[in-house]
Design a protein around this motif. Structure first.
Motif, PDB file in Angstrom:
ATOM      1  N   GLU A   1      -7.067  50.802 -11.952  1.00  0.00           N
ATOM      2  CA  GLU A   1      -8.373  50.426 -12.428  1.00  0.00           C
ATOM      3  C   GLU A   1      -8.249  48.823 -12.736  1.00  0.00           C
ATOM      4  N   PHE A   2      -7.529  48.256 -13.238  1.00  0.00           N
ATOM      5  CA  PHE A   2      -7.503  46.852 -13.244  1.00  0.00           C
ATOM      6  C   PHE A   2      -7.738  46.153 -11.942  1.00  0.00           C
ATOM      7  N   LEU A   3      -7.030  46.651 -10.922  1.00  0.00           N
ATOM      8  CA  LEU A   3      -7.192  46.265  -9.722  1.00  0.00           C
ATOM      9  C   LEU A   3      -8.349  46.513  -8.657  1.00  0.00           C
ATOM     10  N   GLY A   4      -8.630  47.919  -9.116  1.00  0.00           N
ATOM     11  CA  GLY A   4      -9.689  48.300  -8.343  1.00  0.00           C
ATOM     12  C   GLY A   4      -9.488  48.657  -7.018  1.00  0.00           C
ATOM     13  N   VAL A   5      -8.031  49.207  -7.076  1.00  0.00           N
ATOM     14  CA  VAL A   5      -7.558  49.856  -5.712  1.00  0.00           C
ATOM     15  C   VAL A   5      -6.597  51.116  -6.008  1.00  0.00           C
ATOM     16  N   GLN A   6      -6.244  51.911  -5.076  1.00  0.00           N
ATOM     17  CA  GLN A   6      -5.336  53.013  -5.071  1.00  0.00           C
ATOM     18  C   GLN A   6      -4.041  52.333  -4.686  1.00  0.00           C
TER      19      GLN A   6
ATOM     20  N   PRO B   1       3.491  54.309  -1.137  1.00  0.00           N
ATOM     21  CA  PRO B   1       2.699  53.114  -1.575  1.00  0.00           C
ATOM     22  C   PRO B   1       1.703  53.061  -0.504  1.00  0.00           C
ATOM     23  N   THR B   2       0.519  52.670  -0.837  1.00  0.00           N
ATOM     24  CA  THR B   2      -0.622  52.280   0.023  1.00  0.00           C
ATOM     25  C   THR B   2      -0.346  50.662   0.296  1.00  0.00           C
ATOM     26  N   ALA B   3      -1.179  50.290   1.435  1.00  0.00           N
ATOM     27  CA  ALA B   3      -0.944  49.170   2.176  1.00  0.00           C
ATOM     28  C   ALA B   3      -0.967  47.973   1.018  1.00  0.00           C
ATOM     29  N   VAL B   4      -2.083  48.124   0.072  1.00  0.00           N
ATOM     30  CA  VAL B   4      -2.078  47.094  -0.848  1.00  0.00           C
ATOM     31  C   VAL B   4      -1.036  46.605  -1.752  1.00  0.00           C
ATOM     32  N   VAL B   5      -0.039  47.844  -1.870  1.00  0.00           N
ATOM     33  CA  VAL B   5       1.187  47.396  -2.613  1.00  0.00           C
ATOM     34  C   VAL B   5       2.072  46.204  -1.954  1.00  0.00           C
ATOM     35  N   GLN B   6       2.047  46.253  -0.682  1.00  0.00           N
ATOM     36  CA  GLN B   6       2.757  44.988   0.050  1.00  0.00           C
ATOM     37  C   GLN B   6       2.176  43.880  -0.245  1.00  0.00           C
ATOM     38  N   GLU B   7       0.807  43.676  -0.466  1.00  0.00           N
ATOM     39  CA  GLU B   7       0.123  42.358  -0.937  1.00  0.00           C
ATOM     40  C   GLU B   7       0.548  42.053  -2.282  1.00  0.00           C
ATOM     41  N   ILE B   8       0.527  42.872  -3.281  1.00  0.00           N
ATOM     42  CA  ILE B   8       0.373  42.639  -4.465  1.00  0.00           C
ATOM     43  C   ILE B   8       2.030  42.462  -5.185  1.00  0.00           C
ATOM     44  N   LEU B   9       3.059  43.177  -4.460  1.00  0.00           N
ATOM     45  CA  LEU B   9       4.237  43.171  -4.980  1.00  0.00           C
ATOM     46  C   LEU B   9       5.014  41.825  -4.998  1.00  0.00           C
ATOM     47  N   PRO B  10       4.756  40.786  -4.253  1.00  0.00           N
ATOM     48  CA  PRO B  10       5.414  39.654  -4.539  1.00  0.00           C
ATOM     49  C   PRO B  10       4.777  38.844  -5.757  1.00  0.00           C
ATOM     50  N   ASP B  11       3.755  39.096  -6.173  1.00  0.00           N
ATOM     51  CA  ASP B  11       3.092  38.491  -7.575  1.00  0.00           C
ATOM     52  C   ASP B  11       3.691  39.386  -8.631  1.00  0.00           C
ATOM     53  N   ILE B  12       3.855  40.592  -8.632  1.00  0.00           N
ATOM     54  CA  ILE B  12       4.206  41.398  -9.651  1.00  0.00           C
ATOM     55  C   ILE B  12       5.918  41.153  -9.897  1.00  0.00           C
ATOM     56  N   LYS B  13       6.534  40.852  -8.845  1.00  0.00           N
ATOM     57  CA  LYS B  13       8.080  40.554  -8.948  1.00  0.00           C
ATOM     58  C   LYS B  13       8.183  38.907  -9.551  1.00  0.00           C
ATOM     59  N   VAL B  14       7.306  38.104  -9.015  1.00  0.00           N
ATOM     60  CA  VAL B  14       7.392  36.707  -9.957  1.00  0.00           C
ATOM     61  C   VAL B  14       7.096  36.960 -11.259  1.00  0.00           C
ATOM     62  N   ILE B  15       6.084  37.676 -12.001  1.00  0.00           N
ATOM     63  CA  ILE B  15       5.770  37.972 -13.024  1.00  0.00           C
ATOM     64  C   ILE B  15       7.288  38.537 -14.009  1.00  0.00           C
ATOM     65  N   LEU B  16       7.572  39.558 -13.182  1.00  0.00           N
ATOM     66  CA  LEU B  16       8.806  40.235 -13.975  1.00  0.00           C
ATOM     67  C   LEU B  16      10.118  39.390 -14.056  1.00  0.00           C
ATOM     68  N   ASP B  17      10.052  38.723 -12.945  1.00  0.00           N
ATOM     69  CA  ASP B  17      11.449  37.857 -12.837  1.00  0.00           C
ATOM     70  C   ASP B  17      11.248  36.505 -13.909  1.00  0.00           C
ATOM     71  N   ALA B  18      10.075  36.094 -14.095  1.00  0.00           N
ATOM     72  CA  ALA B  18       9.648  35.010 -15.043  1.00  0.00           C
ATOM     73  C   ALA B  18       9.974  35.585 -16.616  1.00  0.00           C
ATOM     74  N   TYR B  19       9.571  36.920 -16.797  1.00  0.00           N
ATOM     75  CA  TYR B  19       9.692  37.491 -18.002  1.00  0.00           C
ATOM     76  C   TYR B  19      11.278  37.566 -18.271  1.00  0.00           C
TER      77      TYR B  19
END
Length: 106
Positions: free
Chosen positions: A41-46, A57-75
């Motif tokens: 719901e936050f991203l507006g995608v499945q 995983p849908t195709a959009v997952v490959q697009e957002i995964l690098p950003d999510i990894k950066v956030i988790l690694d920083a934390y």
């Protein structure tokens, strides 16, 4: 959206199902489902398509995964820093029952 939501998303992606992700994160399957739905719901995608008992995983997952990894690694890096500066100071005293010590030394 919370950091826990991102952790659960990554766990679902890595494990391929909600059950394994729920066990890994010590929560219920419905909680995992709730977090994934909130992220969608936050991203507006499945994010996942169900095929039988498995999630794909849908195709959009490959697009957002690098950003999510950066956030988790920083934390994770910040979390390590929290414990880095703390050193143990003081005296550690260990006591033994005389009967146990004599028994083990004999």
């Amino acid at each position: 959206m919370s950091l826990l939501t991102l952790k659960i998303f990554e766990s679902v992606l890595r494990n391929g199902n909600f059950l394994a992700a729920s066990k890994e994160n010590n929560c219920s399957q419905s909680s995992v489902s709730f977090h994934i739905k909130n992220l969608e719901e936050f991203l507006g995608v499945q994010l996942f398509e169900k095929t039988g008992r498995y999630l794909r995983p849908t195709a959009v997952v490959q697009e957002i995964l690098p950003d999510i990894k950066v956030i988790l690694d920083a934390y994770s890096s910040l979390e390590k820093f929290k414990f880095k500066e703390k050193e143990l100071i003081g005296t550690l005293k260990v006591g033994f029952n005389d009967a146990l010590v004599n028994d083990k030394l004999a």
